[in-house]
Design a protein around this motif. Structure first.
Motif, PDB file in Angstrom:
ATOM      1  N   GLY A  15      12.480  -3.407  -7.610  1.00 51.56           N
ATOM      2  CA  GLY A  15      13.118  -3.338  -6.171  1.00 51.56           C
ATOM      3  C   GLY A  15      14.654  -3.450  -6.531  1.00 51.56           C
ATOM      4  O   GLY A  15      15.222  -3.675  -5.306  1.00 51.56           O
ATOM      5  N   ASP A 166       8.631  -7.895  -8.295  1.00 45.74           N
ATOM      6  CA  ASP A 166       7.641  -7.207  -7.452  1.00 45.74           C
ATOM      7  C   ASP A 166       6.246  -7.939  -7.516  1.00 45.74           C
ATOM      8  O   ASP A 166       5.584  -8.252  -8.541  1.00 45.74           O
ATOM      9  N   GLU A 168       3.895  -7.212  -5.526  1.00 45.62           N
ATOM     10  CA  GLU A 168       2.529  -6.448  -5.115  1.00 45.62           C
ATOM     11  C   GLU A 168       1.698  -6.230  -6.548  1.00 45.62           C
ATOM     12  O   GLU A 168       0.552  -6.074  -6.479  1.00 45.62           O
ATOM     13  N   LYS A 169       2.427  -6.111  -7.707  1.00 44.19           N
ATOM     14  CA  LYS A 169       1.592  -6.002  -8.931  1.00 44.19           C
ATOM     15  C   LYS A 169       1.212  -7.077  -9.446  1.00 44.19           C
ATOM     16  O   LYS A 169       0.395  -7.082 -10.583  1.00 44.19           O
ATOM     17  N   ASN A 197       9.916  -9.393  -3.996  1.00 44.69           N
ATOM     18  CA  ASN A 197       9.649  -8.227  -3.346  1.00 44.69           C
ATOM     19  C   ASN A 197       8.487  -7.556  -3.079  1.00 44.69           C
ATOM     20  O   ASN A 197       7.409  -7.990  -3.865  1.00 44.69           O
ATOM     21  N   LYS A 198       8.273  -6.934  -2.092  1.00 36.43           N
ATOM     22  CA  LYS A 198       6.813  -6.345  -1.723  1.00 36.43           C
ATOM     23  C   LYS A 198       5.627  -7.203  -1.343  1.00 36.43           C
ATOM     24  O   LYS A 198       4.665  -6.797  -1.911  1.00 36.43           O
ATOM     25  N   ARG A 200       2.885  -8.914   0.912  1.00 39.83           N
ATOM     26  CA  ARG A 200       1.916  -8.909   2.201  1.00 39.83           C
ATOM     27  C   ARG A 200       1.344 -10.165   2.179  1.00 39.83           C
ATOM     28  O   ARG A 200       0.584 -10.661   1.416  1.00 39.83           O
ATOM     29  N   LEU A 227       6.702  -5.659   1.910  1.00 40.61           N
ATOM     30  CA  LEU A 227       6.362  -4.345   1.630  1.00 40.61           C
ATOM     31  C   LEU A 227       6.733  -3.624   2.831  1.00 40.61           C
ATOM     32  O   LEU A 227       6.371  -3.579   3.923  1.00 40.61           O
ATOM     33  N   GLU A 229       7.550   0.163   4.002  1.00 42.28           N
ATOM     34  CA  GLU A 229       7.158   1.770   4.175  1.00 42.28           C
ATOM     35  C   GLU A 229       8.705   2.362   4.446  1.00 42.28           C
ATOM     36  O   GLU A 229       9.251   2.426   5.516  1.00 42.28           O
TER      37      GLU A 229
END
Length: 278
Positions: A15, A166, A168-169, A197-198, A200, A227, A229
């Motif tokens: 990010g 990140d 999310e990963k 970052n990212k 949820r 996160l 869009e």
């Protein structure tokens, strides 16, 4: 001499580009004359200006900064050709084709670093604040001695560093701790905080992790970015939505940048960042 702030990441795709884009707009909205800078970028997605070519990402960051797009914002652009070879562009002009081995061992620390610092000095004479973007990860221990895009640059410019990861990963806490552990003590001291970052979900779930991070690294989390869009081009991707910057609707692009900046500003400790650049 202008101030500097650097964003590095625990990996490619963490990010960095998005965060730098947002910070450029946030500080521009606060009255700073801002410019982005990435000493070395590897990407086949480029912006062609008047007789120069740089990475598309830095051109978009210039729009975020409300600054004139300049070849000095990305003084080294590597355009991959395959088989570990790239076309090397210096300050927007084609220089030569090189293998990775030649680039790192015979070019990066000599002419490459010299060109990057020259471009940075030109920007510093014109702008109040330079927001620098690192490349990949600063903890690639096989390349650290030649890595002019991360800690060697931060050290040379005495820049405070924000490290983004990140979530999310998965594995983001381990990535932050692992990255810090693979840096020299001198470079660890340049890192002033982390950005997740990212994300949820409920941020309260992360609180125990923040405390443990602080215990292990002595660094604090400066923000958790949800996160988002976005309808912004990626830096380098096989994604079909990639478009060349020159074909973008600038008004629409500017609107997306403003929306991104507002979201990140809500979730980031901007006051702490301002103190870092004082």
């Amino acid at each position: 001499m202008s101030r500097v702030l650097m964003v590095q990441g625990t990996s490619s795709g963490a990010g960095k580009t998005t965060l730098v884009t947002a910070l450029c707009r946030i500080f521009a909205n606060s009255g700073y004359r801002v410019a982005p800078f990435k000493s070395q970028n590897m990407s086949n997605y480029s912006y062609t200006g008047d007789d120069f070519e740089i990475s598309q990402a830095q051109a978009i960051q210039a729009v975020a900064s409300r600054a004139e797009i300049s070849p000095h914002m990305n003084p080294i652009l590597l355009k991959p050709l395959g088989n570990y070879r790239s076309s090397v562009l210096l300050q927007g002009k084609f220089y030569k084709k090189m293998t990775a081995d030649t680039y790192y061992k015979k070019f990066a620390l000599t002419k490459g670093f010299q060109i990057a610092l020259e471009s940075l000095a030109i920007l510093q004479k014109k702008y109040d604040l330079i927001i620098m973007e690192g490349a990949g990860s600063p903890a690639e221990i096989n390349l650290q001695n030649y890595d002019i895009a991360n800690m060697l640059l931060a050290e040379k410019t005495k820049s405070p560093v924000i490290l983004v990861t990140d979530i999310e990963k998965g594995g983001s806490f381990a990535s932050l701790v692992g990255t810090m552990s693979l840096l020299s003590k001198q470079h660890q001291e340049l890192v002033k905080g982390f950005v997740i970052n990212k994300f949820r979900g409920n941020i309260n779930i992360l609180t125990p992790g923040f405390k443990r991070l602080k215990q292990i690294t002595s660094k604090s989390v400066l923000g958790v970015i949800p996160l988002i869009e976005m309808d912004l081009p990626n830096e380098d991707s096989l994604d079909n939505k990639i478009k060349l910057f020159k074909k973008q609707n600038t008004k629409k692009l500017d609107s997306e940048i403003e929306r991104l900046a507002k979201t990140i500003k809500k979730n980031l400790d901007i006051k702490s960042l301002e103190r870092l650049i004082q």
